[in-house]
Design a protein around this motif. Structure first.
Motif, PDB file in Angstrom:
ATOM      1  N   TYR A  35       0.850  -1.187   0.000  1.00  0.00           N
ATOM      2  CA  TYR A  35       0.000   0.000   0.000  1.00  0.00           C
ATOM      3  C   TYR A  35       0.886   1.237   0.000  1.00  0.00           C
ATOM      4  O   TYR A  35       2.002   1.223   0.504  1.00  0.00           O
ATOM      5  N   GLY A  40      -4.849  12.696   2.487  1.00  0.00           N
ATOM      6  CA  GLY A  40      -6.096  12.876   1.747  1.00  0.00           C
ATOM      7  C   GLY A  40      -6.548  11.664   0.960  1.00  0.00           C
ATOM      8  O   GLY A  40      -7.654  11.649   0.430  1.00  0.00           O
ATOM      9  N   HIS A  41      -5.691  10.647   0.883  1.00  0.00           N
ATOM     10  CA  HIS A  41      -6.035   9.446   0.109  1.00  0.00           C
ATOM     11  C   HIS A  41      -6.093   8.184   0.961  1.00  0.00           C
ATOM     12  O   HIS A  41      -6.470   7.130   0.482  1.00  0.00           O
ATOM     13  N   GLY A  42      -5.690   8.270   2.210  1.00  0.00           N
ATOM     14  CA  GLY A  42      -5.659   7.065   3.030  1.00  0.00           C
ATOM     15  C   GLY A  42      -4.642   6.089   2.479  1.00  0.00           C
ATOM     16  O   GLY A  42      -3.571   6.476   2.015  1.00  0.00           O
ATOM     17  N   LEU A  43      -4.958   4.817   2.539  1.00  0.00           N
ATOM     18  CA  LEU A  43      -4.076   3.783   2.008  1.00  0.00           C
ATOM     19  C   LEU A  43      -4.659   3.275   0.701  1.00  0.00           C
ATOM     20  O   LEU A  43      -5.832   2.900   0.640  1.00  0.00           O
ATOM     21  N   ARG A  44      -3.821   3.209  -0.316  1.00  0.00           N
ATOM     22  CA  ARG A  44      -4.253   2.703  -1.616  1.00  0.00           C
ATOM     23  C   ARG A  44      -3.401   1.494  -1.981  1.00  0.00           C
ATOM     24  O   ARG A  44      -2.179   1.515  -1.869  1.00  0.00           O
ATOM     25  N   LEU A  45      -4.062   0.464  -2.462  1.00  0.00           N
ATOM     26  CA  LEU A  45      -3.403  -0.789  -2.767  1.00  0.00           C
ATOM     27  C   LEU A  45      -2.666  -0.694  -4.095  1.00  0.00           C
ATOM     28  O   LEU A  45      -3.250  -0.317  -5.112  1.00  0.00           O
ATOM     29  N   GLU A  59      -5.239  -0.917  -6.865  1.00  0.00           N
ATOM     30  CA  GLU A  59      -5.865   0.309  -7.371  1.00  0.00           C
ATOM     31  C   GLU A  59      -4.904   1.191  -8.167  1.00  0.00           C
ATOM     32  O   GLU A  59      -5.301   1.853  -9.123  1.00  0.00           O
TER      33      GLU A  59
ATOM     34  N   TYR B  36      -8.439  -0.093  12.166  1.00  0.00           N
ATOM     35  CA  TYR B  36      -7.013  -0.081  12.460  1.00  0.00           C
ATOM     36  C   TYR B  36      -6.643   1.267  13.071  1.00  0.00           C
ATOM     37  O   TYR B  36      -7.264   2.285  12.776  1.00  0.00           O
ATOM     38  N   GLN B  38      -3.221   3.896  13.726  1.00  0.00           N
ATOM     39  CA  GLN B  38      -1.851   4.190  13.332  1.00  0.00           C
ATOM     40  C   GLN B  38      -1.294   5.297  14.223  1.00  0.00           C
ATOM     41  O   GLN B  38      -1.774   6.436  14.179  1.00  0.00           O
ATOM     42  N   GLU B  88      -4.254   8.176  14.218  1.00  0.00           N
ATOM     43  CA  GLU B  88      -5.141   8.136  13.057  1.00  0.00           C
ATOM     44  C   GLU B  88      -5.810   6.767  13.013  1.00  0.00           C
ATOM     45  O   GLU B  88      -5.162   5.737  13.269  1.00  0.00           O
ATOM     46  N   PHE B  90      -8.323   4.055  10.888  1.00  0.00           N
ATOM     47  CA  PHE B  90      -8.763   3.673   9.562  1.00  0.00           C
ATOM     48  C   PHE B  90      -9.805   2.565   9.643  1.00  0.00           C
ATOM     49  O   PHE B  90      -9.600   1.555  10.325  1.00  0.00           O
ATOM     50  N   ILE B 104      -9.982  -2.761   1.516  1.00  0.00           N
ATOM     51  CA  ILE B 104     -10.159  -1.416   0.997  1.00  0.00           C
ATOM     52  C   ILE B 104     -10.294  -0.482   2.189  1.00  0.00           C
ATOM     53  O   ILE B 104     -11.151  -0.699   3.060  1.00  0.00           O
ATOM     54  N   PHE B 105      -9.458   0.539   2.236  1.00  0.00           N
ATOM     55  CA  PHE B 105      -9.411   1.437   3.392  1.00  0.00           C
ATOM     56  C   PHE B 105     -10.144   2.741   3.132  1.00  0.00           C
ATOM     57  O   PHE B 105     -10.186   3.236   1.999  1.00  0.00           O
ATOM     58  N   GLY B 106     -10.678   3.304   4.207  1.00  0.00           N
ATOM     59  CA  GLY B 106     -11.164   4.664   4.170  1.00  0.00           C
ATOM     60  C   GLY B 106     -10.001   5.635   4.230  1.00  0.00           C
ATOM     61  O   GLY B 106      -8.840   5.237   4.347  1.00  0.00           O
ATOM     62  N   GLN B 107     -10.316   6.915   4.194  1.00  0.00           N
ATOM     63  CA  GLN B 107      -9.269   7.931   4.120  1.00  0.00           C
ATOM     64  C   GLN B 107      -8.681   8.280   5.477  1.00  0.00           C
ATOM     65  O   GLN B 107      -7.724   9.043   5.560  1.00  0.00           O
TER      66      GLN B 107
END
Lengths: 112, 115
Positions: A35, A40-45, A59, B36, B38, B88, B90, B104-107
């Motif tokens: 990831y 502003g984008h969080g975690l993206r795979l 993604e 989660y 962080q 933070e 998630f 799939i994570f939120g922001q």
């Protein structure tokens, strides 16, 4: 119990250079993931792997390459680094598809 | 496709006050849900998870979350926060239809606990 280890912890590189981020896990987990985390984008795979020699795109795979020749290692390569790839990269693993993810401590990559 | 929306990007709260961090998901199939946490300069740690069964899930550090299928929500709560809860948070979704067990994570929601 070492868990999941990422190296290096910090990396600065120049645009156009090739960079490889390492990820090693000691649990023999089947699944591994990369990831990236950006404000502003969080975690993206980026990419994931269900087993050795099996990888698939997430993604945001463009500009990245992965391999998984051994169960315990899942390196991520930026073939020609760009400034937009400046980010914090997290590797994660899990035992099976229903298990929670275990994360490494991340690699902070800066592309100048 | 599955997606996650965390409704608040920042939540400031005073120490010992209750807190709720909101999470909504979208999915056409059954889901597994996770929260989660962080802490600065660290990776993510699992707080709690919902796979099936009781809709009220208890996690570590006194946190709990409630799965509400009709509202497609999985809000995280704590009755009394400490300074050490500043981090933070998630929300993430996965499911049997999710190839490769991807999360799939939120922001993210930044919780700031003030004295």
């Amino acid at each position: 119990d070492a868990g999941i280890t990422q190296s290096p912890r910090y990396k600065i590189t120049e645009t156009g250079r090739q960079v490889t981020l390492m990820c090693h896990q000691t649990w023999s987990h089947s699944y591994m993931f990369w990831y990236r985390q950006d404000l502003g984008h969080g975690l993206r795979l980026i990419y994931y792997s269900a087993a050795a020699d099996i990888t698939d795109k997430g993604e945001v795979p463009d500009g990245y390459v992965v391999s998984r020749s051994k169960t315990e290692n899942f390196p991520l390569t930026l073939e020609s680094a760009t400034r937009s790839q400046t980010s914090v990269y997290f590797c994660a693993s899990k035992y099976d598809s229903n298990s929670p993810l275990h994360f490494g401590n991340g690699t902070r990559l800066t592309v100048t | 496709a599955q997606s996650v929306t965390q409704l608040d990007s920042q939540v400031p709260v005073f120490e010992e006050a209750p807190v709720e961090l909101r999470c909504n998901y979208s999915s056409s199939v059954s889901v597994y849900l996770f929260w989660y946490v962080q802490y600065p300069n660290q990776g993510l740690q699992l707080l709690l998870k919902y796979l099936s069964g009781s809709t009220l899930v208890k996690g570590i550090n006194g946190f709990e979350a409630e799965f509400n299928k009709s509202q497609t929500s999985f809000h995280l709560r704590k009755p009394s926060v400490h300074i050490s809860d500043t981090a933070e948070y998630f929300c993430a979704v996965s499911g049997p239809g999710n190839q490769g067990g991807k999360l799939i994570f939120g922001q993210g929601t930044e919780l700031s606990v003030k004295p």
